[in-house]
Design a protein around this motif. Structure first.
Motif, PDB file in Angstrom:
ATOM      1  N   ARG A   1       6.768   2.645  -0.525  1.00  9.01           N
ATOM      2  CA  ARG A   1       5.621   2.334   0.272  1.00  9.01           C
ATOM      3  C   ARG A   1       5.373   0.844   0.212  1.00  9.01           C
ATOM      4  O   ARG A   1       5.138   0.296  -0.846  1.00  9.01           O
ATOM      5  CB  ARG A   1       4.412   3.095  -0.245  1.00  9.01           C
ATOM      6  CG  ARG A   1       4.546   4.559  -0.048  1.00  9.01           C
ATOM      7  CD  ARG A   1       3.598   5.294  -0.977  1.00  9.01           C
ATOM      8  NE  ARG A   1       3.848   6.695  -0.909  1.00  9.01           N
ATOM      9  CZ  ARG A   1       4.777   7.327  -1.622  1.00  9.01           C
ATOM     10  NH1 ARG A   1       5.496   6.687  -2.475  1.00  9.01           N
ATOM     11  NH2 ARG A   1       4.972   8.596  -1.485  1.00  9.01           N
ATOM     12  N   VAL A   2       5.428   0.239   1.341  1.00  7.09           N
ATOM     13  CA  VAL A   2       5.205  -1.196   1.429  1.00  7.09           C
ATOM     14  C   VAL A   2       4.071  -1.424   2.417  1.00  7.09           C
ATOM     15  O   VAL A   2       4.006  -0.773   3.454  1.00  7.09           O
ATOM     16  CB  VAL A   2       6.484  -1.926   1.907  1.00  7.09           C
ATOM     17  CG1 VAL A   2       6.241  -3.413   2.025  1.00  7.09           C
ATOM     18  CG2 VAL A   2       7.636  -1.647   0.952  1.00  7.09           C
ATOM     19  N   MET A   3       3.173  -2.360   2.094  1.00  4.94           N
ATOM     20  CA  MET A   3       2.105  -2.685   3.033  1.00  4.94           C
ATOM     21  C   MET A   3       1.771  -4.156   2.920  1.00  4.94           C
ATOM     22  O   MET A   3       1.992  -4.794   1.895  1.00  4.94           O
ATOM     23  CB  MET A   3       0.871  -1.828   2.804  1.00  4.94           C
ATOM     24  CG  MET A   3       0.127  -2.085   1.550  1.00  4.94           C
ATOM     25  SD  MET A   3      -1.321  -1.009   1.547  1.00  4.94           S
ATOM     26  CE  MET A   3      -1.983  -1.414  -0.033  1.00  4.94           C
ATOM     27  N   ALA A   4       1.244  -4.686   4.027  1.00 10.17           N
ATOM     28  CA  ALA A   4       0.835  -6.088   4.080  1.00 10.17           C
ATOM     29  C   ALA A   4      -0.337  -6.214   5.040  1.00 10.17           C
ATOM     30  O   ALA A   4      -0.471  -5.438   5.984  1.00 10.17           O
ATOM     31  CB  ALA A   4       1.992  -6.963   4.546  1.00 10.17           C
ATOM     32  N   LEU A   5      -1.161  -7.201   4.783  1.00 11.49           N
ATOM     33  CA  LEU A   5      -2.292  -7.499   5.652  1.00 11.49           C
ATOM     34  C   LEU A   5      -1.825  -8.493   6.706  1.00 11.49           C
ATOM     35  O   LEU A   5      -1.115  -9.455   6.399  1.00 11.49           O
ATOM     36  CB  LEU A   5      -3.427  -8.097   4.818  1.00 11.49           C
ATOM     37  CG  LEU A   5      -4.781  -8.274   5.468  1.00 11.49           C
ATOM     38  CD1 LEU A   5      -5.354  -6.915   5.883  1.00 11.49           C
ATOM     39  CD2 LEU A   5      -5.733  -8.964   4.510  1.00 11.49           C
ATOM     40  N   SER A   6      -2.201  -8.274   7.958  1.00  6.45           N
ATOM     41  CA  SER A   6      -1.819  -9.209   9.014  1.00  6.45           C
ATOM     42  C   SER A   6      -2.459 -10.574   8.737  1.00  6.45           C
ATOM     43  O   SER A   6      -3.486 -10.652   8.055  1.00  6.45           O
ATOM     44  CB  SER A   6      -2.261  -8.688  10.380  1.00  6.45           C
ATOM     45  OG  SER A   6      -3.662  -8.623  10.450  1.00  6.45           O
ATOM     46  N   ALA A  35      -1.674   6.276  -0.565  1.00  6.29           N
ATOM     47  CA  ALA A  35      -1.915   6.209  -2.003  1.00  6.29           C
ATOM     48  C   ALA A  35      -1.295   7.368  -2.778  1.00  6.29           C
ATOM     49  O   ALA A  35      -1.562   7.525  -3.958  1.00  6.29           O
ATOM     50  CB  ALA A  35      -3.412   6.145  -2.273  1.00  6.29           C
ATOM     51  N   ASN A  36      -0.438   8.147  -2.147  1.00  3.68           N
ATOM     52  CA  ASN A  36       0.161   9.273  -2.856  1.00  3.68           C
ATOM     53  C   ASN A  36       1.366   8.867  -3.695  1.00  3.68           C
ATOM     54  O   ASN A  36       2.101   9.697  -4.183  1.00  3.68           O
ATOM     55  CB  ASN A  36       0.515  10.410  -1.898  1.00  3.68           C
ATOM     56  CG  ASN A  36       1.640  10.049  -0.952  1.00  3.68           C
ATOM     57  OD1 ASN A  36       2.137   8.930  -0.952  1.00  3.68           O
ATOM     58  ND2 ASN A  36       2.025  10.988  -0.129  1.00  3.68           N
ATOM     59  N   GLY A  37       1.562   7.587  -3.877  1.00  5.63           N
ATOM     60  CA  GLY A  37       2.630   7.064  -4.727  1.00  5.63           C
ATOM     61  C   GLY A  37       2.456   5.570  -4.886  1.00  5.63           C
ATOM     62  O   GLY A  37       1.564   4.978  -4.270  1.00  5.63           O
ATOM     63  N   GLY A  60      -4.753   4.950  -5.264  1.00  2.66           N
ATOM     64  CA  GLY A  60      -3.389   5.028  -5.777  1.00  2.66           C
ATOM     65  C   GLY A  60      -3.064   3.965  -6.809  1.00  2.66           C
ATOM     66  O   GLY A  60      -3.929   3.247  -7.294  1.00  2.66           O
ATOM     67  N   GLU A  61      -1.790   3.859  -7.112  1.00  3.67           N
ATOM     68  CA  GLU A  61      -1.332   2.877  -8.082  1.00  3.67           C
ATOM     69  C   GLU A  61      -0.531   1.778  -7.397  1.00  3.67           C
ATOM     70  O   GLU A  61       0.052   1.991  -6.339  1.00  3.67           O
ATOM     71  CB  GLU A  61      -0.502   3.533  -9.184  1.00  3.67           C
ATOM     72  CG  GLU A  61       0.931   3.795  -8.817  1.00  3.67           C
ATOM     73  CD  GLU A  61       1.743   4.396  -9.943  1.00  3.67           C
ATOM     74  OE1 GLU A  61       2.466   3.663 -10.641  1.00  3.67           O
ATOM     75  OE2 GLU A  61       1.663   5.624 -10.094  1.00  3.67           O
ATOM     76  N   VAL A  62      -0.523   0.602  -8.000  1.00  6.04           N
ATOM     77  CA  VAL A  62       0.272  -0.519  -7.508  1.00  6.04           C
ATOM     78  C   VAL A  62       1.582  -0.514  -8.279  1.00  6.04           C
ATOM     79  O   VAL A  62       1.590  -0.640  -9.504  1.00  6.04           O
ATOM     80  CB  VAL A  62      -0.474  -1.857  -7.707  1.00  6.04           C
ATOM     81  CG1 VAL A  62       0.415  -3.019  -7.303  1.00  6.04           C
ATOM     82  CG2 VAL A  62      -1.759  -1.862  -6.914  1.00  6.04           C
TER      83      VAL A  62
END
Length: 86
Positions: A1-6, A35-37, A60-62
């Motif tokens: 799971r990867v995420m970023a803010l624009s 947040a399920n992983g 979730g966890e980081v």
């Protein structure tokens, strides 16, 4: 799971699984699904602040924040931007 803010802070860029990418507004961010992983990202603190401002909590966890890793590897380097690490 990867995420970023624009860059403008209005959208969340998500990749919950390999080969898939989605852009959502902060108000529509599926936090419970993401947040399920463990999540991986660069400079996740502003992401979590933006989510909190939008009324969403991160349950979730980081897994890894590459900005923190950059500090640990090169603590004397002033810039911690992702483009400077590549």
């Amino acid at each position: 799971r990867v995420m970023a803010l624009s860059p403008d802070g209005a959208e969340l860029w998500l990749s919950p699984v390999a080969g898939y990418f989605e852009v959502v507004t902060l108000a529509d961010a599926p936090v419970d699904v993401l947040a399920n992983g463990p999540v991986i990202g660069h400079d996740l603190k502003p992401v979590f602040h933006a989510l909190m401002d939008a009324g969403k909590n991160w349950p979730g966890e980081v897994g890894h924040d590459t900005r923190i890793c950059a500090f640990l590897l090169k603590s004397f380097q002033r810039s911690r931007e992702l483009s400077d690490l590549m």
